[in-house]
Write a protein that holds these residues in place. Structure first.
Motif, PDB file in Angstrom:
ATOM      1  N   MET A 233      95.941 -14.438  -7.350  1.00 46.00           N
ATOM      2  CA  MET A 233      94.727 -14.278  -7.036  1.00 46.00           C
ATOM      3  C   MET A 233      94.670 -14.798  -5.614  1.00 46.00           C
ATOM      4  SD  MET A 233      90.972 -15.158  -8.459  1.00 46.00           S
ATOM      5  CE  MET A 233      89.444 -14.616  -7.569  1.00 46.00           C
ATOM      6  N   THR A 234      94.356 -14.124  -4.498  1.00 51.82           N
ATOM      7  CA  THR A 234      93.967 -14.678  -3.280  1.00 51.82           C
ATOM      8  C   THR A 234      92.699 -14.437  -2.959  1.00 51.82           C
ATOM      9  OG1 THR A 234      94.413 -12.351  -2.361  1.00 51.82           O
ATOM     10  CG2 THR A 234      96.366 -14.074  -2.509  1.00 51.82           C
ATOM     11  N   LYS A 235      92.068 -15.494  -2.403  1.00 51.35           N
ATOM     12  CA  LYS A 235      90.566 -15.548  -2.118  1.00 51.35           C
ATOM     13  C   LYS A 235      90.286 -16.533  -0.901  1.00 51.35           C
ATOM     14  CE  LYS A 235      86.071 -15.327  -4.279  1.00 51.35           C
ATOM     15  NZ  LYS A 235      85.818 -13.903  -4.097  1.00 51.35           N
ATOM     16  N   ASP A 236      89.774 -16.061   0.116  1.00 52.39           N
ATOM     17  CA  ASP A 236      89.407 -16.977   1.139  1.00 52.39           C
ATOM     18  C   ASP A 236      88.407 -18.250   0.820  1.00 52.39           C
ATOM     19  OD1 ASP A 236      91.011 -15.577   2.867  1.00 52.39           O
ATOM     20  OD2 ASP A 236      89.548 -14.184   3.626  1.00 52.39           O
ATOM     21  N   THR A 237      87.311 -17.721   0.225  1.00 50.84           N
ATOM     22  CA  THR A 237      86.455 -18.718  -0.382  1.00 50.84           C
ATOM     23  C   THR A 237      85.912 -18.565  -1.673  1.00 50.84           C
ATOM     24  OG1 THR A 237      85.568 -18.760   1.781  1.00 50.84           O
ATOM     25  CG2 THR A 237      84.010 -19.649   0.232  1.00 50.84           C
ATOM     26  N   PHE A 238      86.097 -19.644  -2.327  1.00 54.66           N
ATOM     27  CA  PHE A 238      85.365 -19.438  -3.902  1.00 54.66           C
ATOM     28  C   PHE A 238      84.151 -19.998  -3.911  1.00 54.66           C
ATOM     29  CE2 PHE A 238      90.144 -20.354  -4.861  1.00 54.66           C
ATOM     30  CZ  PHE A 238      90.314 -19.257  -5.617  1.00 54.66           C
ATOM     31  N   ARG A 239      83.195 -19.221  -4.661  1.00 55.88           N
ATOM     32  CA  ARG A 239      81.909 -19.724  -4.692  1.00 55.88           C
ATOM     33  C   ARG A 239      81.614 -20.347  -6.123  1.00 55.88           C
ATOM     34  NH1 ARG A 239      80.377 -13.516  -4.424  1.00 55.88           N
ATOM     35  NH2 ARG A 239      82.095 -13.448  -5.822  1.00 55.88           N
ATOM     36  N   ILE A 240      81.121 -21.593  -5.999  1.00 59.27           N
ATOM     37  CA  ILE A 240      81.160 -22.373  -7.080  1.00 59.27           C
ATOM     38  C   ILE A 240      79.666 -22.547  -7.686  1.00 59.27           C
ATOM     39  CG2 ILE A 240      81.307 -24.887  -7.890  1.00 59.27           C
ATOM     40  CD1 ILE A 240      84.040 -23.550  -6.354  1.00 59.27           C
TER      41      ILE A 240
ATOM     42  N   ASP B 183      76.953 -37.298  -7.366  1.00 58.37           N
ATOM     43  CA  ASP B 183      77.913 -38.491  -7.058  1.00 58.37           C
ATOM     44  C   ASP B 183      79.104 -38.255  -6.456  1.00 58.37           C
ATOM     45  OD1 ASP B 183      75.587 -39.952  -7.333  1.00 58.37           O
ATOM     46  OD2 ASP B 183      76.032 -40.743  -9.236  1.00 58.37           O
ATOM     47  N   ALA B 184      80.083 -36.973  -7.007  1.00 52.67           N
ATOM     48  CA  ALA B 184      81.249 -36.782  -6.890  1.00 52.67           C
ATOM     49  C   ALA B 184      81.530 -35.376  -6.449  1.00 52.67           C
ATOM     50  CB  ALA B 184      81.955 -37.094  -8.087  1.00 52.67           C
ATOM     51  N   HIS B 185      80.956 -34.669  -6.725  1.00 53.09           N
ATOM     52  CA  HIS B 185      81.345 -33.143  -6.589  1.00 53.09           C
ATOM     53  C   HIS B 185      80.900 -32.533  -5.289  1.00 53.09           C
ATOM     54  CE1 HIS B 185      83.441 -31.677 -10.417  1.00 53.09           C
ATOM     55  NE2 HIS B 185      82.596 -32.595 -10.864  1.00 53.09           N
ATOM     56  N   ILE B 186      79.907 -32.750  -4.938  1.00 48.14           N
ATOM     57  CA  ILE B 186      79.347 -32.290  -3.540  1.00 48.14           C
ATOM     58  C   ILE B 186      80.075 -32.664  -2.246  1.00 48.14           C
ATOM     59  CG2 ILE B 186      77.454 -34.022  -3.458  1.00 48.14           C
ATOM     60  CD1 ILE B 186      77.361 -30.080  -2.186  1.00 48.14           C
ATOM     61  N   ALA B 187      80.520 -33.844  -2.388  1.00 49.77           N
ATOM     62  CA  ALA B 187      81.097 -34.567  -1.243  1.00 49.77           C
ATOM     63  C   ALA B 187      82.446 -33.821  -1.010  1.00 49.77           C
ATOM     64  CB  ALA B 187      81.045 -35.954  -1.114  1.00 49.77           C
ATOM     65  N   ALA B 188      83.056 -33.722  -2.338  1.00 45.64           N
ATOM     66  CA  ALA B 188      84.371 -33.105  -2.621  1.00 45.64           C
ATOM     67  C   ALA B 188      84.470 -31.686  -2.040  1.00 45.64           C
ATOM     68  CB  ALA B 188      84.865 -33.211  -3.827  1.00 45.64           C
ATOM     69  N   LEU B 189      83.525 -31.037  -2.577  1.00 47.80           N
ATOM     70  CA  LEU B 189      83.254 -29.445  -2.329  1.00 47.80           C
ATOM     71  C   LEU B 189      83.114 -29.351  -0.588  1.00 47.80           C
ATOM     72  CD1 LEU B 189      81.299 -28.420  -5.377  1.00 47.80           C
ATOM     73  CD2 LEU B 189      83.650 -28.009  -4.906  1.00 47.80           C
ATOM     74  N   ARG B 190      82.447 -30.187  -0.092  1.00 48.37           N
ATOM     75  CA  ARG B 190      82.266 -29.937   1.365  1.00 48.37           C
ATOM     76  C   ARG B 190      83.395 -30.268   2.131  1.00 48.37           C
ATOM     77  NH1 ARG B 190      76.085 -32.781   1.057  1.00 48.37           N
ATOM     78  NH2 ARG B 190      74.967 -30.835   0.533  1.00 48.37           N
ATOM     79  N   ALA B 191      84.194 -31.379   1.870  1.00 46.06           N
ATOM     80  CA  ALA B 191      85.508 -31.704   2.420  1.00 46.06           C
ATOM     81  C   ALA B 191      86.700 -30.842   2.452  1.00 46.06           C
ATOM     82  CB  ALA B 191      85.844 -33.091   1.851  1.00 46.06           C
ATOM     83  N   LEU B 192      86.535 -29.970   1.464  1.00 44.30           N
ATOM     84  CA  LEU B 192      87.703 -28.817   1.453  1.00 44.30           C
ATOM     85  C   LEU B 192      87.392 -27.585   1.908  1.00 44.30           C
ATOM     86  CD1 LEU B 192      88.581 -30.107  -2.324  1.00 44.30           C
ATOM     87  CD2 LEU B 192      89.774 -30.585  -0.371  1.00 44.30           C
ATOM     88  N   PRO B 193      88.262 -26.963   2.335  1.00 36.70           N
ATOM     89  CA  PRO B 193      88.119 -25.499   2.999  1.00 36.70           C
ATOM     90  C   PRO B 193      88.179 -24.568   1.847  1.00 36.70           C
ATOM     91  CG  PRO B 193      90.343 -26.290   3.364  1.00 36.70           C
ATOM     92  CD  PRO B 193      89.685 -27.670   2.906  1.00 36.70           C
ATOM     93  N   GLY B 194      87.246 -23.399   2.223  1.00 37.52           N
ATOM     94  CA  GLY B 194      87.426 -22.461   0.984  1.00 37.52           C
ATOM     95  C   GLY B 194      86.769 -22.657  -0.091  1.00 37.52           C
TER      96      GLY B 194
ATOM     97  N   ALA C 131      91.266 -29.284  -5.189  1.00 39.29           N
ATOM     98  CA  ALA C 131      92.149 -28.907  -4.234  1.00 39.29           C
ATOM     99  C   ALA C 131      93.312 -28.138  -4.859  1.00 39.29           C
ATOM    100  CB  ALA C 131      92.695 -29.585  -3.165  1.00 39.29           C
ATOM    101  N   ARG C 132      93.914 -28.869  -5.936  1.00 38.48           N
ATOM    102  CA  ARG C 132      94.930 -28.347  -6.714  1.00 38.48           C
ATOM    103  C   ARG C 132      94.600 -27.318  -7.726  1.00 38.48           C
ATOM    104  NH1 ARG C 132      97.763 -32.150  -9.741  1.00 38.48           N
ATOM    105  NH2 ARG C 132      99.577 -30.798  -9.750  1.00 38.48           N
ATOM    106  N   PHE C 133      93.429 -27.230  -8.191  1.00 40.27           N
ATOM    107  CA  PHE C 133      92.870 -26.396  -9.270  1.00 40.27           C
ATOM    108  C   PHE C 133      92.728 -24.817  -8.389  1.00 40.27           C
ATOM    109  CE2 PHE C 133      88.787 -24.587 -11.380  1.00 40.27           C
ATOM    110  CZ  PHE C 133      89.770 -24.023 -12.473  1.00 40.27           C
ATOM    111  N   CYS C 134      92.105 -25.252  -7.281  1.00 38.38           N
ATOM    112  CA  CYS C 134      91.916 -23.770  -6.542  1.00 38.38           C
ATOM    113  C   CYS C 134      93.223 -23.176  -6.101  1.00 38.38           C
ATOM    114  CB  CYS C 134      91.034 -24.132  -5.286  1.00 38.38           C
ATOM    115  SG  CYS C 134      89.180 -24.215  -5.645  1.00 38.38           S
ATOM    116  N   GLU C 135      94.150 -24.135  -5.616  1.00 31.70           N
ATOM    117  CA  GLU C 135      95.391 -23.563  -5.172  1.00 31.70           C
ATOM    118  C   GLU C 135      96.324 -22.844  -6.391  1.00 31.70           C
ATOM    119  OE1 GLU C 135      98.815 -22.519  -3.240  1.00 31.70           O
ATOM    120  OE2 GLU C 135      96.911 -23.149  -2.514  1.00 31.70           O
ATOM    121  N   ASP C 136      96.207 -23.458  -7.657  1.00 26.97           N
ATOM    122  CA  ASP C 136      96.724 -22.786  -8.863  1.00 26.97           C
ATOM    123  C   ASP C 136      96.124 -21.339  -8.983  1.00 26.97           C
ATOM    124  OD1 ASP C 136      98.290 -24.818  -9.782  1.00 26.97           O
ATOM    125  OD2 ASP C 136      96.878 -25.573 -11.385  1.00 26.97           O
TER     126      ASP C 136
END
Length: 359
Positions: free
Chosen positions: A1-8, A22-33, A316-321
């Motif tokens: 599956m290829t996708k430019d942006t995953f909607r969470i 405390d954890a997820h929002i900063a991580a999601l904002r720091a990663l592209p796509g 990052a690794r999950f989305c790459e999977d």
């Protein structure tokens, strides 16, 4: 599956507190796509506040509605453990990929049900064992497998957490009831056991002692206490299939004790340092060896620190999977295996004897 942006879709979002904030929002904002499409909370007003804070498009007072939202690609389950099952199964039925916080379920039956459903549906799933998936832990596991310190002989781990102490805020009261599945053994213990197995291999057998040192917890700002029915201290000694022997102490209610992870091999030693009041998995980790070895690789989001750093690595690794069709991150089947190990540890403590670990 290829996708430019995953909607969470973040199930369990709160602008005032919680793991999503405390954890997820900063991580999601720091990663592209990655973008936050939807949030849910226990009331519409809390969800609306979270929508503004997280920059979401939609807000729901019902996490099952979020799970069915056709504009959501991945559902992140960050609610209390007793609520995981309903949201995960709804997301699977809707064909969503899922990132669920650990523990997966309240018990083995719930975890197995969700793992079976995910496997049958063919969706990608990740269990939030971010500490065992951290770049430092994966680096340590690779160094050990490559023989940098020779054959692992012994491992000593001390894993402290501020949780399960004498006093905590009222919203942590549910963590004191063993029936909820969110305990010192499953959370602090489970995260640490996952790291141990990642570095020195699966347990072959265990001897354990789970103790309730303080039988009640005071609710901060009140005179009220709640009974504690889960252990606040855990000792595990084990033998691993590769021959290494290990000792683990999980200590609740402390903030001044460092995280310790030291492997002694036939030709050297490996140490992992770091630590965080919420548990080792919530902070950055550093690997050192004697003799010296190559430096550990950079994290997926090197600019992050604290709880979001290791969470970003897993995202990052999950989305790459998902994009590549691979399955490399800890998944629900891994969660089932870890739950079986925890059940064996529980039984060993109850019976007072060494037990084989059967996965």
């Amino acid at each position: 599956m290829t996708k430019d942006t995953f909607r969470i879709g973040l199930a369990g979002a709160n602008a005032s507190r919680g793991w999503a904030r405390d954890a997820h929002i900063a991580a999601l904002r720091a990663l592209p796509g990655l973008s936050v499409q939807a949030v849910s909370a226990r009331t519409q007003s809390i969800a609306d506040e979270a929508k503004s804070f997280f920059g979401a498009v939609s807000a729901y007072a019902d996490s099952l509605e979020l799970a069915r939202d056709p504009s959501v690609d991945i559902v992140a389950v960050t609610v209390k453990v007793p609520e995981h099952r309903a949201i995960v199964l709804a997301a699977i039925a809707a064909g969503k990929h899922i990132y669920c916080e650990w523990p997966l379920g309240r018990d083995l039956a719930e975890a197995q049900e969700m793992a079976d459903a995910a496997r049958a549906a063919g969706v990608h799933v990740a269990i939030g064992l971010q500490g065992a998936n951290a770049a430092a832990m994966r680096h340590a596991a690779q160094l050990v497998s490559e023989g940098v310190i020779g054959r692992p002989l012994t491992l000593r781990v001390v894993s402290p957490t501020a949780g399960w102490g004498a006093e905590s805020p009222a919203h942590y009261a549910y963590l004191q009831d063993k029936r909820n599945g969110a305990t010192l053994a499953t959370i602090a213990g489970g995260h640490t056991l996952a790291a141990i197995e990642a570095v020195v291999g699966d347990y072959a057998d265990v001897t354990a002692l789970a103790s309730i040192v303080q039988g009640e917890m005071k609710l901060s700002g009140t005179d009220e206490t709640v009974p504690r029915t889960c252990a606040d201290h855990l000792l595990v000694s084990g033998r691993h299939v590769g021959g290494c022997v290990s000792s683990l102490e999980v200590v609740g209610g402390v903030t001044n004790l460092p995280f310790e992870f030291i492997v002694r091999g036939t030709t050297g030693t490996l140490a992992i340092t770091g630590g965080h009041p919420g548990g080792y998995q919530a902070g950055r980790l550093v690997v050192t060896t004697s003799p010296e070895s190559p430096a550990q690789p950079l994290d997926a989001a090197p600019g992050l620190d604290g709880p979001s750093a290791n969470v970003a690595e897993l995202w990052a690794r999950f989305c790459e999977d998902i994009r590549a069709g691979t399955r490399t991150v800890p998944d629900f089947d891994r969660a089932v295996r870890l739950t079986r190990l925890l059940d064996t540890i529980d039984a060993s403590s109850d019976l007072g004897r060494r037990l084989p670990v059967e996965y």
